[in-house]
Motif scaffolding. Structure first.
Motif, PDB file in Angstrom:
ATOM      1  N   ASN A  48     -27.162 -11.789  49.600  1.00  0.00           N
ATOM      2  CA  ASN A  48     -25.869 -11.759  48.916  1.00  0.00           C
ATOM      3  C   ASN A  48     -25.621 -10.443  48.196  1.00  0.00           C
ATOM      4  OD1 ASN A  48     -25.369 -14.301  49.829  1.00  0.00           O
ATOM      5  ND2 ASN A  48     -25.798 -15.324  47.890  1.00  0.00           N
ATOM      6  N   ALA A  49     -26.682  -9.748  47.801  1.00  0.00           N
ATOM      7  CA  ALA A  49     -26.515  -8.461  47.120  1.00  0.00           C
ATOM      8  C   ALA A  49     -25.912  -7.415  48.060  1.00  0.00           C
ATOM      9  CB  ALA A  49     -27.853  -7.979  46.577  1.00  0.00           C
ATOM     10  N   GLN A  50     -26.115  -7.560  49.352  1.00  0.00           N
ATOM     11  CA  GLN A  50     -25.594  -6.600  50.316  1.00  0.00           C
ATOM     12  C   GLN A  50     -24.303  -7.072  50.973  1.00  0.00           C
ATOM     13  OE1 GLN A  50     -28.654  -5.522  53.058  1.00  0.00           O
ATOM     14  NE2 GLN A  50     -30.075  -4.934  51.452  1.00  0.00           N
ATOM     15  N   SER A  51     -23.726  -8.155  50.462  1.00  0.00           N
ATOM     16  CA  SER A  51     -22.517  -8.715  51.043  1.00  0.00           C
ATOM     17  C   SER A  51     -21.298  -7.876  50.663  1.00  0.00           C
ATOM     18  CB  SER A  51     -22.313 -10.146  50.558  1.00  0.00           C
ATOM     19  OG  SER A  51     -21.070 -10.621  50.988  1.00  0.00           O
ATOM     20  N   ASN A  52     -20.318  -7.838  51.557  1.00  0.00           N
ATOM     21  CA  ASN A  52     -19.078  -7.116  51.294  1.00  0.00           C
ATOM     22  C   ASN A  52     -17.981  -8.018  50.760  1.00  0.00           C
ATOM     23  OD1 ASN A  52     -20.124  -4.685  52.191  1.00  0.00           O
ATOM     24  ND2 ASN A  52     -19.570  -5.093  54.314  1.00  0.00           N
ATOM     25  N   ALA A  53     -18.266  -9.290  50.565  1.00  0.00           N
ATOM     26  CA  ALA A  53     -17.253 -10.221  50.063  1.00  0.00           C
ATOM     27  C   ALA A  53     -16.931  -9.869  48.618  1.00  0.00           C
ATOM     28  CB  ALA A  53     -17.749 -11.651  50.160  1.00  0.00           C
ATOM     29  N   ASN A  54     -15.658  -9.634  48.357  1.00  0.00           N
ATOM     30  CA  ASN A  54     -15.196  -9.268  47.029  1.00  0.00           C
ATOM     31  C   ASN A  54     -14.192 -10.311  46.568  1.00  0.00           C
ATOM     32  OD1 ASN A  54     -14.299  -8.106  44.711  1.00  0.00           O
ATOM     33  ND2 ASN A  54     -13.527  -6.237  45.646  1.00  0.00           N
ATOM     34  N   ALA A  55     -14.446 -10.941  45.446  1.00  0.00           N
ATOM     35  CA  ALA A  55     -13.590 -12.033  44.995  1.00  0.00           C
ATOM     36  C   ALA A  55     -12.185 -11.566  44.644  1.00  0.00           C
ATOM     37  CB  ALA A  55     -14.212 -12.714  43.783  1.00  0.00           C
ATOM     38  N   GLY A  56     -11.962 -10.280  44.427  1.00  0.00           N
ATOM     39  CA  GLY A  56     -10.652  -9.820  43.997  1.00  0.00           C
ATOM     40  C   GLY A  56      -9.746  -9.361  45.117  1.00  0.00           C
ATOM     41  N   SER A  57     -10.171  -9.378  46.362  1.00  0.00           N
ATOM     42  CA  SER A  57      -9.366  -8.758  47.410  1.00  0.00           C
ATOM     43  C   SER A  57      -8.391  -9.721  48.080  1.00  0.00           C
ATOM     44  CB  SER A  57     -10.264  -8.094  48.445  1.00  0.00           C
ATOM     45  OG  SER A  57     -11.101  -9.058  49.034  1.00  0.00           O
ATOM     46  N   ASP A  58      -8.868 -10.775  48.709  1.00  0.00           N
ATOM     47  CA  ASP A  58      -7.962 -11.720  49.362  1.00  0.00           C
ATOM     48  C   ASP A  58      -8.639 -13.083  49.468  1.00  0.00           C
ATOM     49  OD1 ASP A  58      -9.786 -11.383  51.372  1.00  0.00           O
ATOM     50  OD2 ASP A  58      -8.387 -10.606  52.834  1.00  0.00           O
ATOM     51  N   ALA A  59      -7.900 -14.048  49.997  1.00  0.00           N
ATOM     52  CA  ALA A  59      -8.399 -15.418  50.045  1.00  0.00           C
ATOM     53  C   ALA A  59      -9.637 -15.544  50.925  1.00  0.00           C
ATOM     54  CB  ALA A  59      -7.303 -16.354  50.541  1.00  0.00           C
ATOM     55  N   GLY A  60      -9.698 -14.825  52.029  1.00  0.00           N
ATOM     56  CA  GLY A  60     -10.847 -14.903  52.925  1.00  0.00           C
ATOM     57  C   GLY A  60     -12.116 -14.417  52.262  1.00  0.00           C
ATOM     58  N   ASN A  61     -12.033 -13.271  51.589  1.00  0.00           N
ATOM     59  CA  ASN A  61     -13.217 -12.749  50.906  1.00  0.00           C
ATOM     60  C   ASN A  61     -13.597 -13.623  49.720  1.00  0.00           C
ATOM     61  OD1 ASN A  61     -13.813 -10.626  52.561  1.00  0.00           O
ATOM     62  ND2 ASN A  61     -12.626  -9.139  51.423  1.00  0.00           N
ATOM     63  N   PHE A  62     -12.594 -14.181  49.036  1.00  0.00           N
ATOM     64  CA  PHE A  62     -12.894 -15.092  47.934  1.00  0.00           C
ATOM     65  C   PHE A  62     -13.665 -16.305  48.445  1.00  0.00           C
ATOM     66  CE2 PHE A  62     -11.887 -18.852  45.433  1.00  0.00           C
ATOM     67  CZ  PHE A  62     -12.342 -18.455  44.180  1.00  0.00           C
ATOM     68  N   THR A  63     -13.215 -16.850  49.563  1.00  0.00           N
ATOM     69  CA  THR A  63     -13.881 -18.016  50.144  1.00  0.00           C
ATOM     70  C   THR A  63     -15.298 -17.669  50.574  1.00  0.00           C
ATOM     71  OG1 THR A  63     -11.752 -18.835  50.917  1.00  0.00           O
ATOM     72  CG2 THR A  63     -13.709 -19.797  51.918  1.00  0.00           C
ATOM     73  N   MET A  64     -15.483 -16.519  51.207  1.00  0.00           N
ATOM     74  CA  MET A  64     -16.826 -16.106  51.617  1.00  0.00           C
ATOM     75  C   MET A  64     -17.729 -15.914  50.406  1.00  0.00           C
ATOM     76  SD  MET A  64     -17.252 -16.234  54.769  1.00  0.00           S
ATOM     77  CE  MET A  64     -18.849 -15.466  54.785  1.00  0.00           C
ATOM     78  N   GLY A  65     -17.209 -15.308  49.342  1.00  0.00           N
ATOM     79  CA  GLY A  65     -17.996 -15.128  48.126  1.00  0.00           C
ATOM     80  C   GLY A  65     -18.402 -16.457  47.518  1.00  0.00           C
ATOM     81  N   PHE A  66     -17.478 -17.409  47.536  1.00  0.00           N
ATOM     82  CA  PHE A  66     -17.757 -18.738  47.005  1.00  0.00           C
ATOM     83  C   PHE A  66     -18.839 -19.433  47.838  1.00  0.00           C
ATOM     84  CE2 PHE A  66     -16.944 -23.321  46.969  1.00  0.00           C
ATOM     85  CZ  PHE A  66     -17.077 -23.582  45.617  1.00  0.00           C
ATOM     86  N   LEU A  67     -18.711 -19.366  49.153  1.00  0.00           N
ATOM     87  CA  LEU A  67     -19.703 -20.003  50.028  1.00  0.00           C
ATOM     88  C   LEU A  67     -21.082 -19.365  49.875  1.00  0.00           C
ATOM     89  CD1 LEU A  67     -17.592 -20.576  53.253  1.00  0.00           C
ATOM     90  CD2 LEU A  67     -18.388 -22.280  51.624  1.00  0.00           C
ATOM     91  N   GLU A  68     -21.114 -18.049  49.745  1.00  0.00           N
ATOM     92  CA  GLU A  68     -22.398 -17.372  49.563  1.00  0.00           C
ATOM     93  C   GLU A  68     -23.038 -17.769  48.234  1.00  0.00           C
ATOM     94  OE1 GLU A  68     -21.454 -13.264  50.041  1.00  0.00           O
ATOM     95  OE2 GLU A  68     -21.402 -13.404  52.228  1.00  0.00           O
ATOM     96  N   ALA A  69     -22.226 -17.914  47.198  1.00  0.00           N
ATOM     97  CA  ALA A  69     -22.763 -18.340  45.904  1.00  0.00           C
ATOM     98  C   ALA A  69     -23.307 -19.764  45.979  1.00  0.00           C
ATOM     99  CB  ALA A  69     -21.687 -18.246  44.833  1.00  0.00           C
ATOM    100  N   MET A  70     -22.611 -20.638  46.713  1.00  0.00           N
ATOM    101  CA  MET A  70     -23.091 -22.010  46.873  1.00  0.00           C
ATOM    102  C   MET A  70     -24.399 -22.040  47.660  1.00  0.00           C
ATOM    103  SD  MET A  70     -21.227 -24.101  45.235  1.00  0.00           S
ATOM    104  CE  MET A  70     -21.871 -25.595  45.914  1.00  0.00           C
ATOM    105  N   MET A  71     -24.504 -21.221  48.689  1.00  0.00           N
ATOM    106  CA  MET A  71     -25.738 -21.176  49.481  1.00  0.00           C
ATOM    107  C   MET A  71     -26.895 -20.668  48.627  1.00  0.00           C
ATOM    108  SD  MET A  71     -24.167 -19.889  53.107  1.00  0.00           S
ATOM    109  CE  MET A  71     -25.737 -19.559  53.843  1.00  0.00           C
ATOM    110  N   GLU A  72     -26.610 -19.699  47.750  1.00  0.00           N
ATOM    111  CA  GLU A  72     -27.650 -19.196  46.862  1.00  0.00           C
ATOM    112  C   GLU A  72     -28.080 -20.284  45.877  1.00  0.00           C
ATOM    113  OE1 GLU A  72     -27.876 -15.961  43.296  1.00  0.00           O
ATOM    114  OE2 GLU A  72     -26.884 -15.328  45.147  1.00  0.00           O
TER     115      GLU A  72
END
Length: 80
Positions: A48-72
């Motif tokens: 997750n530290a190397q992920s490009n998902a940024n919660a501030g950019s758009d809905a897709g990246n927000f969702t990916m960031g959320f899913l990665e946090a849940m997996m962690e």
């Protein structure tokens, strides 16, 4: 009016059934050893530290960031 009463009864039963306290897993490291949990947790954090998902950019990246946090969270939880 009769339909409203029936709806309230079903809603109440649904809420009480969903909130009923059932058996909980309180034994740490029941399914995985402490070493497995630590290894999986560290690997997920590094990924997750190397992920490009940024919660501030758009809905897709927000969702990916959320899913990665849940997996962690799941990887680092010894009870799962």
């Amino acid at each position: 009016m009769k339909g409203l009463n029936i709806s309230i009864i079903f809603l109440t039963l649904f809420l009480f059934h969903g909130c009923a306290s059932g058996p909980k897993n309180t034994i740490p490291y029941k399914y995985r050893t402490e070493a497995q949990v630590k290894m999986e947790c560290e690997a997920e954090i590094a990924k997750n530290a190397q992920s490009n998902a940024n919660a501030g950019s758009d809905a897709g990246n927000f969702t990916m960031g959320f899913l990665e946090a849940m997996m962690e969270d799941w990887a680092c939880d010894p009870l799962k």
